[in-house]
Write an enzyme that holds these catalytic residues in place. Structure first.
Site, PDB file in Angstrom:
ATOM      1  N   SER A  60      -3.493   8.698  -1.381  1.00 12.36           N
ATOM      2  CA  SER A  60      -4.287   9.473  -0.279  1.00 12.36           C
ATOM      3  C   SER A  60      -5.356  10.252  -0.979  1.00 12.36           C
ATOM      4  CB  SER A  60      -3.539  10.372   0.452  1.00 12.36           C
ATOM      5  OG  SER A  60      -2.311   9.751   1.332  1.00 12.36           O
TER       6      SER A  60
HETATM    7  N1  SAM Z   1       2.012   9.439  -0.132  1.00  8.30           N
HETATM    8  C1  SAM Z   1       1.074   8.614  -1.095  1.00  8.30           C
HETATM    9  C2  SAM Z   1       0.314   9.637  -2.233  1.00  8.30           C
HETATM   10  O1  SAM Z   1       1.159  10.296  -2.905  1.00  8.30           O
HETATM   11  O2  SAM Z   1      -0.863   9.391  -2.063  1.00  8.30           O
HETATM   12  C3  SAM Z   1       0.369   7.790  -0.309  1.00  8.30           C
HETATM   13  C4  SAM Z   1       1.133   6.637   0.421  1.00  8.30           C
HETATM   14  S1  SAM Z   1       0.164   5.323   0.790  1.00  8.30           S
HETATM   15  C5  SAM Z   1      -1.349   6.048   1.931  1.00  8.30           C
HETATM   16  C6  SAM Z   1       1.265   5.107   2.497  1.00  8.30           C
HETATM   17  C7  SAM Z   1       2.662   4.383   1.756  1.00  8.30           C
HETATM   18  O3  SAM Z   1       3.455   4.142   3.060  1.00  8.30           O
HETATM   19  C8  SAM Z   1       2.520   3.063   1.118  1.00  8.30           C
HETATM   20  O4  SAM Z   1       3.244   3.145  -0.252  1.00  8.30           O
HETATM   21  C9  SAM Z   1       3.449   2.171   1.962  1.00  8.30           C
HETATM   22  O5  SAM Z   1       3.836   1.132   1.321  1.00  8.30           O
HETATM   23  C10 SAM Z   1       4.446   3.094   2.657  1.00  8.30           C
HETATM   24  N2  SAM Z   1       5.276   2.469   3.857  1.00  8.30           N
HETATM   25  C11 SAM Z   1       4.794   1.920   4.996  1.00  8.30           C
HETATM   26  N3  SAM Z   1       5.650   1.970   5.756  1.00  8.30           N
HETATM   27  C12 SAM Z   1       6.610   2.418   5.642  1.00  8.30           C
HETATM   28  C13 SAM Z   1       7.844   2.516   5.960  1.00  8.30           C
HETATM   29  N4  SAM Z   1       8.382   2.248   7.110  1.00  8.30           N
HETATM   30  N5  SAM Z   1       8.951   3.149   5.251  1.00  8.30           N
HETATM   31  C14 SAM Z   1       8.582   3.727   3.979  1.00  8.30           C
HETATM   32  N6  SAM Z   1       7.344   3.537   3.344  1.00  8.30           N
HETATM   33  C15 SAM Z   1       6.286   2.932   4.142  1.00  8.30           C
END
Ligand code: SAM
Length: 216
Positions: A60
């Site tokens: 992010s």
């Molecule tokens: N938190 C991160 C950072 O430190 O910048 C950004 C994460 S990214 C924008 C969103 C994450 O959500 C991705 O790694 C994706 O795989 C995860 N994701 C999507 N659906 C999910 C679910 N049902 N359970 C867990 N993770 C999920």
């Protein structure tokens, strides 16, 4: 300019632009974002933008991480649930704010990203973060209830398990929508109150209470 200087400049700029609290400013100033991005993107680590981390996912943008920390009103000693660990950067920022007396439980659905996050976090000494592989749309009942919950991927609606696993007086910060997304703050007291912060852009949340996963 070295990474420390670039990070300080970014933190100062975000503090002025977003009127950040001292604790959020200090956390952004401290966490080495360049160590959470793939090597080829290191030079851009302190540009205020999301960057690819593999598997179609992103780290992010720092301003979004800072805004979500402020909206959650994080305090020292709190137990926080993060849905969507990615590379672990946002979890590290949260861990700085809640401190050693607090705890971050983070769930990631892609095992390779969870492993990358674990390595990043443990090499920097964040032993107050637990990374779990699973469907975060179900929350993580094993360690509930949580003081605060935030979701870093956009959901179709607020997943009911997250409301159930939140303490009274707690907050959830969550983006909702697919092509048009809005960031919401949800507060749980006798009633559930929610208000919108504004339009945002996140990757999608998959899983039982997320969008349908086309790969499955
Ligand atoms: N938190 C991160 C950072 O430190 O910048 C950004 C994460 S990214 C924008 C969103 C994450 O959500 C991705 O790694 C994706 O795989 C995860 N994701 C999507 N659906 C999910 C679910 N049902 N359970 C867990 N993770 C999920």
């Amino acid at each position: 300019m070295d990474f420390d200087e670039k990070r300080l400049n970014l933190a100062k700029r975000l503090k002025d632009e977003l009127n950040l609290s001292e604790k959020v400013y200090n956390a952004i100033k401290k966490v080495p974002r360049h160590l959470f991005v793939p090597e080829r993107y290191r030079a851009e680590a302190y540009v205020d933008t999301p960057l690819p981390i593999g598997y179609g996912q992103t780290i992010s943008a720092p301003h979004m991480v800072a805004i979500m920390c402020e909206l959650l009103d994080l305090k020292e000693g709190e137990k926080v649930l993060e849905i969507g660990t990615g590379c672990g950067y946002h979890a590290a920022v949260t861990a700085e704010i809640v401190g050693k007396s607090g705890m971050v439980v983070s769930i990631e659905r892609i095992p390779e990203l969870a492993e990358m996050a674990r390595k990043n976090l443990s090499s920097l000494g964040y032993d107050n973060v637990i990374v779990v592989v699973g469907d975060g749309s179900l929350g993580y009942a094993e360690l509930a209830p949580y003081d605060k919950i935030y979701v870093t991927a956009s959901a179709p609606d607020i997943p009911q398990p997250l409301i159930e696993q939140l303490k009274r007086g707690g907050r959830i910060v969550i983006p909702i929508g697919d092509t048009y997304q809005v960031l919401y703050v949800v507060e749980k007291n006798e009633e559930i109150r929610k208000w919108s912060w504004g339009a945002v852009r996140f990757v999608l949340l998959y899983g039982k209470y997320g969008f349908r996963d086309l790969e499955k």
